[in-house]
Design a protein around this motif. Structure first.
Motif, PDB file in Angstrom:
ATOM      1  N   LYS A 187       0.139  -0.965  37.764  1.00  0.00           N
ATOM      2  CA  LYS A 187       0.134  -1.468  36.380  1.00  0.00           C
ATOM      3  C   LYS A 187      -0.541  -0.489  35.412  1.00  0.00           C
ATOM      4  O   LYS A 187      -1.358  -0.873  34.574  1.00  0.00           O
ATOM      5  N   ARG A 188      -0.133   0.770  35.482  1.00  0.00           N
ATOM      6  CA  ARG A 188      -0.820   1.814  34.707  1.00  0.00           C
ATOM      7  C   ARG A 188       0.061   2.491  33.655  1.00  0.00           C
ATOM      8  O   ARG A 188      -0.432   2.925  32.625  1.00  0.00           O
ATOM      9  N   TYR A 189       1.370   2.600  33.871  1.00  0.00           N
ATOM     10  CA  TYR A 189       2.214   3.456  33.040  1.00  0.00           C
ATOM     11  C   TYR A 189       3.253   2.666  32.247  1.00  0.00           C
ATOM     12  O   TYR A 189       3.858   1.723  32.745  1.00  0.00           O
ATOM     13  N   ASP A 190       3.461   3.115  31.015  1.00  0.00           N
ATOM     14  CA  ASP A 190       4.542   2.562  30.199  1.00  0.00           C
ATOM     15  C   ASP A 190       5.882   3.198  30.554  1.00  0.00           C
ATOM     16  O   ASP A 190       6.915   2.531  30.540  1.00  0.00           O
ATOM     17  N   VAL A 191       5.857   4.490  30.837  1.00  0.00           N
ATOM     18  CA  VAL A 191       7.067   5.208  31.250  1.00  0.00           C
ATOM     19  C   VAL A 191       6.722   6.158  32.391  1.00  0.00           C
ATOM     20  O   VAL A 191       5.688   6.833  32.363  1.00  0.00           O
ATOM     21  N   ILE A 192       7.587   6.184  33.391  1.00  0.00           N
ATOM     22  CA  ILE A 192       7.498   7.171  34.471  1.00  0.00           C
ATOM     23  C   ILE A 192       8.767   8.002  34.411  1.00  0.00           C
ATOM     24  O   ILE A 192       9.872   7.471  34.550  1.00  0.00           O
ATOM     25  N   TRP A 193       8.596   9.296  34.176  1.00  0.00           N
ATOM     26  CA  TRP A 193       9.731  10.218  34.033  1.00  0.00           C
ATOM     27  C   TRP A 193       9.844  11.064  35.299  1.00  0.00           C
ATOM     28  O   TRP A 193       8.879  11.711  35.707  1.00  0.00           O
ATOM     29  N   ILE A 194      11.045  11.079  35.905  1.00  0.00           N
ATOM     30  CA  ILE A 194      11.273  11.775  37.177  1.00  0.00           C
ATOM     31  C   ILE A 194      12.475  12.695  37.000  1.00  0.00           C
ATOM     32  O   ILE A 194      13.629  12.266  37.113  1.00  0.00           O
ATOM     33  N   GLN A 195      12.224  13.962  36.712  1.00  0.00           N
ATOM     34  CA  GLN A 195      13.338  14.880  36.416  1.00  0.00           C
ATOM     35  C   GLN A 195      13.410  16.028  37.412  1.00  0.00           C
ATOM     36  O   GLN A 195      12.431  16.714  37.670  1.00  0.00           O
ATOM     37  N   TRP A 196      14.604  16.245  37.943  1.00  0.00           N
ATOM     38  CA  TRP A 196      14.904  17.332  38.873  1.00  0.00           C
ATOM     39  C   TRP A 196      13.929  17.379  40.034  1.00  0.00           C
ATOM     40  O   TRP A 196      13.525  18.453  40.486  1.00  0.00           O
ATOM     41  N   VAL A 197      13.572  16.191  40.530  1.00  0.00           N
ATOM     42  CA  VAL A 197      12.695  16.136  41.697  1.00  0.00           C
ATOM     43  C   VAL A 197      13.119  15.042  42.674  1.00  0.00           C
ATOM     44  O   VAL A 197      12.822  15.129  43.856  1.00  0.00           O
ATOM     45  N   ALA A 198      13.872  14.043  42.217  1.00  0.00           N
ATOM     46  CA  ALA A 198      14.397  13.032  43.144  1.00  0.00           C
ATOM     47  C   ALA A 198      15.281  13.690  44.195  1.00  0.00           C
ATOM     48  O   ALA A 198      15.368  13.219  45.338  1.00  0.00           O
ATOM     49  N   CYS A 199      15.909  14.789  43.823  1.00  0.00           N
ATOM     50  CA  CYS A 199      16.780  15.523  44.746  1.00  0.00           C
ATOM     51  C   CYS A 199      15.999  16.176  45.882  1.00  0.00           C
ATOM     52  O   CYS A 199      16.593  16.628  46.867  1.00  0.00           O
ATOM     53  N   HIS A 200      14.684  16.254  45.760  1.00  0.00           N
ATOM     54  CA  HIS A 200      13.851  16.843  46.805  1.00  0.00           C
ATOM     55  C   HIS A 200      13.234  15.792  47.719  1.00  0.00           C
ATOM     56  O   HIS A 200      12.330  16.111  48.503  1.00  0.00           O
ATOM     57  N   LEU A 201      13.712  14.549  47.617  1.00  0.00           N
ATOM     58  CA  LEU A 201      13.248  13.473  48.492  1.00  0.00           C
ATOM     59  C   LEU A 201      14.411  12.951  49.332  1.00  0.00           C
ATOM     60  O   LEU A 201      15.541  12.862  48.852  1.00  0.00           O
ATOM     61  N   THR A 202      14.132  12.602  50.577  1.00  0.00           N
ATOM     62  CA  THR A 202      15.146  11.926  51.380  1.00  0.00           C
ATOM     63  C   THR A 202      15.419  10.552  50.778  1.00  0.00           C
ATOM     64  O   THR A 202      14.628  10.040  49.975  1.00  0.00           O
ATOM     65  N   ASP A 203      16.510   9.938  51.177  1.00  0.00           N
ATOM     66  CA  ASP A 203      16.855   8.616  50.648  1.00  0.00           C
ATOM     67  C   ASP A 203      15.719   7.624  50.861  1.00  0.00           C
ATOM     68  O   ASP A 203      15.330   6.876  49.956  1.00  0.00           O
ATOM     69  N   LYS A 204      15.186   7.600  52.067  1.00  0.00           N
ATOM     70  CA  LYS A 204      14.130   6.646  52.406  1.00  0.00           C
ATOM     71  C   LYS A 204      12.869   6.919  51.578  1.00  0.00           C
ATOM     72  O   LYS A 204      12.261   5.996  51.036  1.00  0.00           O
ATOM     73  N   ASP A 205      12.469   8.176  51.474  1.00  0.00           N
ATOM     74  CA  ASP A 205      11.262   8.509  50.713  1.00  0.00           C
ATOM     75  C   ASP A 205      11.449   8.226  49.228  1.00  0.00           C
ATOM     76  O   ASP A 205      10.512   7.792  48.547  1.00  0.00           O
ATOM     77  N   LEU A 206      12.656   8.486  48.715  1.00  0.00           N
ATOM     78  CA  LEU A 206      12.924   8.188  47.309  1.00  0.00           C
ATOM     79  C   LEU A 206      12.862   6.684  47.053  1.00  0.00           C
ATOM     80  O   LEU A 206      12.259   6.241  46.067  1.00  0.00           O
ATOM     81  N   MET A 207      13.466   5.900  47.920  1.00  0.00           N
ATOM     82  CA  MET A 207      13.435   4.451  47.752  1.00  0.00           C
ATOM     83  C   MET A 207      11.991   3.939  47.758  1.00  0.00           C
ATOM     84  O   MET A 207      11.600   3.137  46.901  1.00  0.00           O
ATOM     85  N   GLU A 208      11.196   4.408  48.701  1.00  0.00           N
ATOM     86  CA  GLU A 208       9.814   3.940  48.802  1.00  0.00           C
ATOM     87  C   GLU A 208       8.975   4.403  47.610  1.00  0.00           C
ATOM     88  O   GLU A 208       8.111   3.663  47.127  1.00  0.00           O
ATOM     89  N   PHE A 209       9.247   5.620  47.111  1.00  0.00           N
ATOM     90  CA  PHE A 209       8.524   6.080  45.932  1.00  0.00           C
ATOM     91  C   PHE A 209       8.875   5.235  44.711  1.00  0.00           C
ATOM     92  O   PHE A 209       8.000   4.863  43.918  1.00  0.00           O
ATOM     93  N   LEU A 210      10.147   4.888  44.556  1.00  0.00           N
ATOM     94  CA  LEU A 210      10.549   4.043  43.435  1.00  0.00           C
ATOM     95  C   LEU A 210       9.908   2.659  43.525  1.00  0.00           C
ATOM     96  O   LEU A 210       9.562   2.062  42.497  1.00  0.00           O
ATOM     97  N   MET A 211       9.740   2.165  44.717  1.00  0.00           N
ATOM     98  CA  MET A 211       9.065   0.877  44.884  1.00  0.00           C
ATOM     99  C   MET A 211       7.615   0.968  44.413  1.00  0.00           C
ATOM    100  O   MET A 211       7.098   0.058  43.757  1.00  0.00           O
ATOM    101  N   ARG A 212       6.956   2.079  44.721  1.00  0.00           N
ATOM    102  CA  ARG A 212       5.576   2.269  44.265  1.00  0.00           C
ATOM    103  C   ARG A 212       5.533   2.431  42.748  1.00  0.00           C
ATOM    104  O   ARG A 212       4.613   1.935  42.080  1.00  0.00           O
ATOM    105  N   CYS A 213       6.524   3.122  42.191  1.00  0.00           N
ATOM    106  CA  CYS A 213       6.594   3.286  40.740  1.00  0.00           C
ATOM    107  C   CYS A 213       6.770   1.934  40.049  1.00  0.00           C
ATOM    108  O   CYS A 213       6.169   1.680  38.999  1.00  0.00           O
ATOM    109  N   LYS A 214       7.609   1.093  40.615  1.00  0.00           N
ATOM    110  CA  LYS A 214       7.824  -0.234  40.032  1.00  0.00           C
ATOM    111  C   LYS A 214       6.509  -0.993  39.915  1.00  0.00           C
ATOM    112  O   LYS A 214       6.220  -1.632  38.897  1.00  0.00           O
TER     113      LYS A 214
END
Length: 283
Positions: A187-214
């Motif tokens: 509950k810290r950020y108004d916007v989280i910007w993720i540019q040209w770096v999601a491509c450097h995560l596996t599907d599983k790691d990207l999904m889990e990172f997005l869950m943490r971002c949420k």
């Protein structure tokens, strides 16, 4: 960074090569006519299935293409060790397109920030920030404070000591992490910007990172992914160890993370020869 990798032929076995490899073995134990018929029917069936099932099963693609997560992440880190801490380095020699990229991001983001029911302007997080090109050109004009995350310490030091200038005083924290290991505060950020770096995560790691971002969003907060998207399927770029996904595959990962897509927009103004770049807003 932008890419000119051609993804038009991804996930398609070569009928010509398959025929060459199988031809000699098949001629010895079946008629040549039967072999040709079998080959044609196989590829006709494959093409039909590809049309009917355009989405690749979650996790399968990166497992098939990466062939070892440790090497996938190691090669990316090695690649960026040779990238200069400059706008030219961040843009992969396409620095002339930087302002086009930034303006597209500004126009897209302003739909979701400020006003009733929209994200606030207190704090943003720039993921895969590099030297802070997006922070400086897109996020600082909108937000009171920033936090920045990148796996390369050299980029963060250059951002703080040189590139950001006086805006560096508004950066509350720098995090030197790969996003697969980064745990943003709740509950810290108004916007989280993720540019040209999601491509450097596996599907599983990207999904889990997005869950943490949420979980780290403030009320009405928004997450934005901006990245290269394959025209079809997925494609591994061995140069920088990144995996480029089709937009529908990315949406599938976002859905699995429990996020709702708010809007999707293609970045305009880039040469057609380049891999398409898409922006996805979600919460």
């Amino acid at each position: 960074m932008p890419s000119v990798l051609d993804c038009s032929g991804t996930l398609q076995p070569s009928q010509e090569n398959w025929g060459k490899k199988m031809g000699k073995g098949c001629r010895s134990n079946m008629s040549f006519h039967f072999h040709n018929t079998l080959r044609k029917e196989f590829f006709a069936t494959y093409q039909h299935l590809q049309e009917q099932l355009p989405l690749v099963k979650l996790y399968a693609v990166t497992c098939e293409y990466i062939k070892g997560e440790k090497q996938f992440y190691y090669r990316a880190h090695q690649f960026y060790q040779d990238v200069p801490a400059s706008e030219e380095g961040m843009m992969g020699d396409f620095v002339e397109l930087s302002e086009v990229d930034l303006e597209g991001s500004r126009q897209f983001l302003k739909q979701f920030v400020g006003g009733p029911g929209k994200a606030g302007t207190r704090r943003a997080l720039d993921c895969g920030c590099g030297i802070g090109r997006v922070s400086k050109g897109v996020l600082f004009p909108l937000f009171e404070t920033m936090e920045m995350c990148d796996m390369m310490e050299e980029f963060l030091l250059h951002a703080h000591e040189e590139y950001l200038g006086d805006d560096a005083d508004r950066v509350e924290s720098y995090y030197c992490y790969n996003l697969k290991d980064f745990m943003p505060l709740p509950k810290r950020y108004d916007v989280i910007w993720i540019q040209w770096v999601a491509c450097h995560l596996t599907d599983k790691d990207l999904m889990e990172f997005l869950m943490r971002c949420k979980a780290s969003l403030r009320p009405n907060g928004v997450i934005v992914i901006k990245d290269n998207m394959a025209r079809q399927g997925c494609k591994l770029d061995p140069a920088d160890s990144s995996i480029i996904r089709h937009l529908d595959i990315m949406k599938g990962i976002i859905e699995k993370a429990g996020l709702e897509v708010l809007d999707v927009q293609k970045q305009e103004g880039f040469p057609e020869i380049m891999v398409p770049i898409w922006m996805i807003a979600m919460r």
